[in-house]
Each structure stands twice: as structure tokens, then as C-alpha cells.
Design a protein around this motif. Structure first.
Motif, PDB file in Angstrom:
ATOM      1  N   GLY A 201     -59.764  43.587 -71.869  1.00 17.78           N
ATOM      2  CA  GLY A 201     -60.079  43.320 -73.215  1.00 17.78           C
ATOM      3  C   GLY A 201     -59.131  42.781 -74.154  1.00 17.78           C
ATOM      4  N   VAL A 202     -59.681  42.017 -75.146  1.00 10.42           N
ATOM      5  CA  VAL A 202     -58.906  41.085 -76.015  1.00 10.42           C
ATOM      6  C   VAL A 202     -59.269  41.638 -77.516  1.00 10.42           C
ATOM      7  CG1 VAL A 202     -58.725  38.971 -77.250  1.00 10.42           C
ATOM      8  CG2 VAL A 202     -59.265  38.947 -74.652  1.00 10.42           C
ATOM      9  N   HIS A 203     -58.234  41.930 -78.325  1.00 13.29           N
ATOM     10  CA  HIS A 203     -58.077  42.504 -79.821  1.00 13.29           C
ATOM     11  C   HIS A 203     -57.930  41.445 -80.422  1.00 13.29           C
ATOM     12  CE1 HIS A 203     -58.008  45.365 -82.901  1.00 13.29           C
ATOM     13  NE2 HIS A 203     -56.588  45.115 -83.058  1.00 13.29           N
ATOM     14  N   VAL A 204     -58.488  41.204 -81.581  1.00 13.32           N
ATOM     15  CA  VAL A 204     -58.598  40.184 -82.615  1.00 13.32           C
ATOM     16  C   VAL A 204     -57.773  40.941 -83.775  1.00 13.32           C
ATOM     17  CG1 VAL A 204     -59.634  38.506 -84.005  1.00 13.32           C
ATOM     18  CG2 VAL A 204     -60.282  38.964 -81.739  1.00 13.32           C
ATOM     19  N   HIS A 205     -56.696  40.357 -84.108  1.00 17.01           N
ATOM     20  CA  HIS A 205     -56.127  41.126 -85.371  1.00 17.01           C
ATOM     21  C   HIS A 205     -56.439  40.279 -86.725  1.00 17.01           C
ATOM     22  CE1 HIS A 205     -53.197  43.602 -82.784  1.00 17.01           C
ATOM     23  NE2 HIS A 205     -53.486  42.316 -81.951  1.00 17.01           N
ATOM     24  N   SER A 206     -57.064  41.366 -87.648  1.00 20.54           N
ATOM     25  CA  SER A 206     -57.335  40.858 -88.944  1.00 20.54           C
ATOM     26  C   SER A 206     -56.087  40.364 -89.832  1.00 20.54           C
ATOM     27  CB  SER A 206     -58.195  41.843 -89.496  1.00 20.54           C
ATOM     28  OG  SER A 206     -58.976  41.414 -90.898  1.00 20.54           O
ATOM     29  N   VAL A 207     -56.183  39.184 -90.377  1.00 21.57           N
ATOM     30  CA  VAL A 207     -55.253  38.663 -91.124  1.00 21.57           C
ATOM     31  C   VAL A 207     -55.905  37.978 -92.476  1.00 21.57           C
ATOM     32  CG1 VAL A 207     -53.359  38.355 -89.291  1.00 21.57           C
ATOM     33  CG2 VAL A 207     -55.235  36.638 -89.831  1.00 21.57           C
ATOM     34  N   PRO A 208     -55.201  38.013 -93.519  1.00 24.22           N
ATOM     35  CA  PRO A 208     -55.620  37.355 -94.764  1.00 24.22           C
ATOM     36  C   PRO A 208     -56.359  36.061 -94.801  1.00 24.22           C
ATOM     37  CG  PRO A 208     -53.739  38.416 -95.192  1.00 24.22           C
ATOM     38  CD  PRO A 208     -53.877  38.217 -93.772  1.00 24.22           C
ATOM     39  N   SER A 209     -55.917  35.270 -93.795  1.00 19.38           N
ATOM     40  CA  SER A 209     -56.605  33.916 -93.666  1.00 19.38           C
ATOM     41  C   SER A 209     -57.776  33.831 -92.968  1.00 19.38           C
ATOM     42  CB  SER A 209     -55.536  32.965 -92.800  1.00 19.38           C
ATOM     43  OG  SER A 209     -55.603  33.515 -91.306  1.00 19.38           O
ATOM     44  N   GLY A 210     -58.204  34.931 -92.298  1.00 22.27           N
ATOM     45  CA  GLY A 210     -59.444  34.956 -91.520  1.00 22.27           C
ATOM     46  C   GLY A 210     -59.421  34.182 -90.185  1.00 22.27           C
ATOM     47  N   LYS A 211     -58.593  33.617 -89.945  1.00 20.45           N
ATOM     48  CA  LYS A 211     -58.328  32.942 -88.749  1.00 20.45           C
ATOM     49  C   LYS A 211     -58.116  34.059 -87.503  1.00 20.45           C
ATOM     50  CE  LYS A 211     -56.498  28.687 -91.056  1.00 20.45           C
ATOM     51  NZ  LYS A 211     -57.772  28.036 -90.781  1.00 20.45           N
ATOM     52  N   GLU A 212     -58.940  33.637 -86.676  1.00 25.63           N
ATOM     53  CA  GLU A 212     -58.433  34.658 -85.491  1.00 25.63           C
ATOM     54  C   GLU A 212     -57.773  34.092 -84.367  1.00 25.63           C
ATOM     55  OE1 GLU A 212     -62.795  35.370 -84.179  1.00 25.63           O
ATOM     56  OE2 GLU A 212     -63.234  36.630 -85.813  1.00 25.63           O
ATOM     57  N   TYR A 213     -56.449  33.871 -84.632  1.00 27.28           N
ATOM     58  CA  TYR A 213     -55.626  33.365 -83.837  1.00 27.28           C
ATOM     59  C   TYR A 213     -54.606  34.514 -83.117  1.00 27.28           C
ATOM     60  CZ  TYR A 213     -52.484  33.317 -87.708  1.00 27.28           C
ATOM     61  OH  TYR A 213     -51.343  33.704 -88.851  1.00 27.28           O
ATOM     62  N   LEU A 214     -54.474  35.569 -83.843  1.00 29.74           N
ATOM     63  CA  LEU A 214     -53.862  36.854 -83.281  1.00 29.74           C
ATOM     64  C   LEU A 214     -54.656  37.490 -82.310  1.00 29.74           C
ATOM     65  CD1 LEU A 214     -51.925  37.435 -86.562  1.00 29.74           C
ATOM     66  CD2 LEU A 214     -50.603  36.437 -84.349  1.00 29.74           C
ATOM     67  N   ARG A 215     -54.757  37.093 -81.170  1.00 33.25           N
ATOM     68  CA  ARG A 215     -55.629  37.849 -80.373  1.00 33.25           C
ATOM     69  C   ARG A 215     -54.578  38.521 -78.943  1.00 33.25           C
ATOM     70  NH1 ARG A 215     -59.735  33.475 -78.322  1.00 33.25           N
ATOM     71  NH2 ARG A 215     -57.824  32.216 -77.950  1.00 33.25           N
ATOM     72  N   THR A 216     -54.562  39.750 -78.782  1.00 25.79           N
ATOM     73  CA  THR A 216     -53.704  40.490 -77.879  1.00 25.79           C
ATOM     74  C   THR A 216     -54.503  41.036 -76.718  1.00 25.79           C
ATOM     75  OG1 THR A 216     -53.688  42.581 -79.264  1.00 25.79           O
ATOM     76  CG2 THR A 216     -51.917  41.073 -79.430  1.00 25.79           C
ATOM     77  N   THR A 217     -53.755  41.080 -75.503  1.00 29.83           N
ATOM     78  CA  THR A 217     -54.545  41.706 -74.388  1.00 29.83           C
ATOM     79  C   THR A 217     -53.388  42.379 -73.467  1.00 29.83           C
ATOM     80  OG1 THR A 217     -55.966  40.929 -72.492  1.00 29.83           O
ATOM     81  CG2 THR A 217     -54.137  39.537 -72.970  1.00 29.83           C
ATOM     82  N   PRO A 218     -53.832  43.426 -72.819  1.00 30.61           N
ATOM     83  CA  PRO A 218     -52.745  44.041 -72.042  1.00 30.61           C
ATOM     84  C   PRO A 218     -52.076  43.150 -71.038  1.00 30.61           C
ATOM     85  CG  PRO A 218     -54.659  45.371 -71.976  1.00 30.61           C
ATOM     86  CD  PRO A 218     -55.036  44.058 -72.790  1.00 30.61           C
ATOM     87  N   MET A 219     -50.803  43.298 -70.721  1.00 29.55           N
ATOM     88  CA  MET A 219     -50.117  42.343 -69.736  1.00 29.55           C
ATOM     89  C   MET A 219     -51.070  42.184 -68.710  1.00 29.55           C
ATOM     90  SD  MET A 219     -46.577  42.659 -68.253  1.00 29.55           S
ATOM     91  CE  MET A 219     -45.951  41.782 -66.645  1.00 29.55           C
ATOM     92  N   PRO A 220     -51.558  40.949 -68.064  1.00 28.06           N
ATOM     93  CA  PRO A 220     -52.166  40.837 -66.813  1.00 28.06           C
ATOM     94  C   PRO A 220     -51.125  40.907 -65.689  1.00 28.06           C
ATOM     95  CG  PRO A 220     -52.299  38.932 -68.249  1.00 28.06           C
ATOM     96  CD  PRO A 220     -51.108  39.726 -68.622  1.00 28.06           C
ATOM     97  N   LYS A 221     -51.819  41.673 -64.660  1.00 27.26           N
ATOM     98  CA  LYS A 221     -51.049  42.087 -63.396  1.00 27.26           C
ATOM     99  C   LYS A 221     -50.939  40.946 -62.430  1.00 27.26           C
ATOM    100  CE  LYS A 221     -52.191  46.946 -63.839  1.00 27.26           C
ATOM    101  NZ  LYS A 221     -52.773  48.224 -63.022  1.00 27.26           N
TER     102      LYS A 221
END
Length: 221
Positions: A201-221
């Protein structure tokens, strides 16, 4: 000076494990190459103890360690006994080679001389350098501390873990990242590519700019 991304220069020198040809010795592993100002000094003794405690676990991960000092091999061998005694390492063999650089040829070649910190023999001291070198022999990370300040080997282990995971997966690690924590997806992956690459899974973090560059994912194994 060695630049990030360049092939780390090859060299040949005597060490506590015999004559060492650096590129051959690395042999396709990762390598942490350290330097310290002098044998039989207090800060270096604590650092070498910390490095020795980390070395076996890192070796199991495919990471070798080595150290450069301006003292002769026989001095290194005697000093190792002090390192083991002070740091409670027991009687086992020391887990990595200490390389001799009596002429300071390597210290000069790798820009590790600290002219403001002469040794007790009034010769320029080697700074506390750390180079992390990839299996392709390219420099992946460098740190340079003055002789007066001991290194944080927990930080060295942390950045090594970051390099291992980011070399295999399209992720980057944030400030103060630790093993097991979420990573950021690299910005150049499209949303479709990111979802395919990271099935956890990838979670997109919402920020005021609206740009979707802050995307986190669980550490890959």
C-alpha cells in the motif's frame, strides 16, 4: 577527494589480516571503511569497540568493515588487545582488519588529514572519516569528523540500513528513519507504478500545495 558516485580508488597496504588489495578484498560486498587518528588513544578505543560489536551482524547482511590508521601493523595488533579488554569483547578474533598507513599516503589521497589536530608525535593526524562503498565499488556515503569528536556508530548503522533498503527498492528514508519504519516512495514513480511496486500500500499525505509528493509505504522486506 573522493566524490559520491565515483569508484572508490583501489589501494594495496599491510593490515592486521595480511597484505590487503582493497578492491579484491571488498569482493562484491558493501564496505564501511573508517579511519582514526592513532592507536592507543581513548576516543579511538571506544569507537573501535563500538565498530567491533556491530561488525558480525553487518557481515551477515553482506557488509564488511575495515579501518585505516597511521600506525604500523604490530602496533595495531597490540592495541586490539586493549580494545577488546576495555570494551568487553572477550577473547574472540577481532572482526575486521586495521590497515597500516604509516606514510599517510592513504590519508592524503582520501583527504583525511586534519592539520589543526596534530598527533602527539607532532605529525598531522588522520581525521575520523567514514566511507560507505557499494558492491559496485562506488562511494555511496561519506562522513568526516575532527579528531576531537567520537563518531556515533548507531548513526553509521542507521545510514547503512537506509542504503541497503534504498539500493533495492524505489524508496527514500526520512529524517531519523529507523529500520521497520515507513519509507517515502521516490517522486519520479507514477501513481500506477507506485501501486504496482508496493503491494503493501501507498498512502498519499495531503498538504496545502495539493501536490502528491509525500507518499509513504511500509518498509519493503
Amino acid at each position: 577527494m573522493v566524490v559520491l558516485g565515483e569508484v572508490f580508488p583501489n589501494f594495496e597496504a599491510d593490515s592486521t589480516e595480511g597484505r590487503l588489495k582493497f578492491h579484491d578484498w571488498v569482493g562484491g560486498s558493501w564496505c564501511i571503511l573508517m579511519a582514526h587518528p592513532s592507536d592507543f588513544t581513548p576516543v579511538c578505543t571506544t569507537e573501535m569497540g563500538a565498530a567491533a560489536k556491530l561488525a558480525p551482524a553487518l557481515l551477515r547482511r553482506g557488509v564488511k568493515m575495515a579501518c585505516i590508521s597511521c600506525d604500523p601493523v604490530e602496533s595495531h595488533k597490540a592495541w586490539i588487545e586493549d580494545i577488546k579488554a576495555y570494551n568487553g569483547l572477550g577473547s574472540n578474533a577481532f572482526p575486521f582488519p586495521i590497515i597500516s598507513d604509516e606514510t599517510r599516503q592513504l590519508a592524503k589521497k582520501f583527504s583525511m588529514i586534519d592539520p589543526n589536530e596534530p598527533r602527539f608525535d607532532n605529525k598531522p593526524a588522520t581525521a575520523r572519516a567514514v566511507f560507505i562503498i557499494g558492491p559496485d565499488l562506488r562511494l555511496r556515503l561519506s562522513m568526516l569528523y575532527p579528531g576531537t569528536t567520537g563518531r556515533n556508530f548507531a548513526e553509521i548503522q542507521r545510514v547503512m540500513e537506509s542504503l541497503l533498503v534504498t539500493a533495492k527498492h524505489k524508496v527514500v528514508t526520512p529524517e531519523q528513519w529507523q529500520v521497520g519504519e515507513k519509507c517515502f516512495v521516490v517522486p519520479f514513480l507514477s501513481a500506477t507504478e507506485a501501486n504496482q511496486a508496493f503491494p503493501a500500500g501507498v498512502h498519499v499525505h495531503s498538504v496545502p500545495s495539493g501536490k502528491e509528493y509525500l507518499r509513504t509505504t511500509p518498509m519493503p522486506k
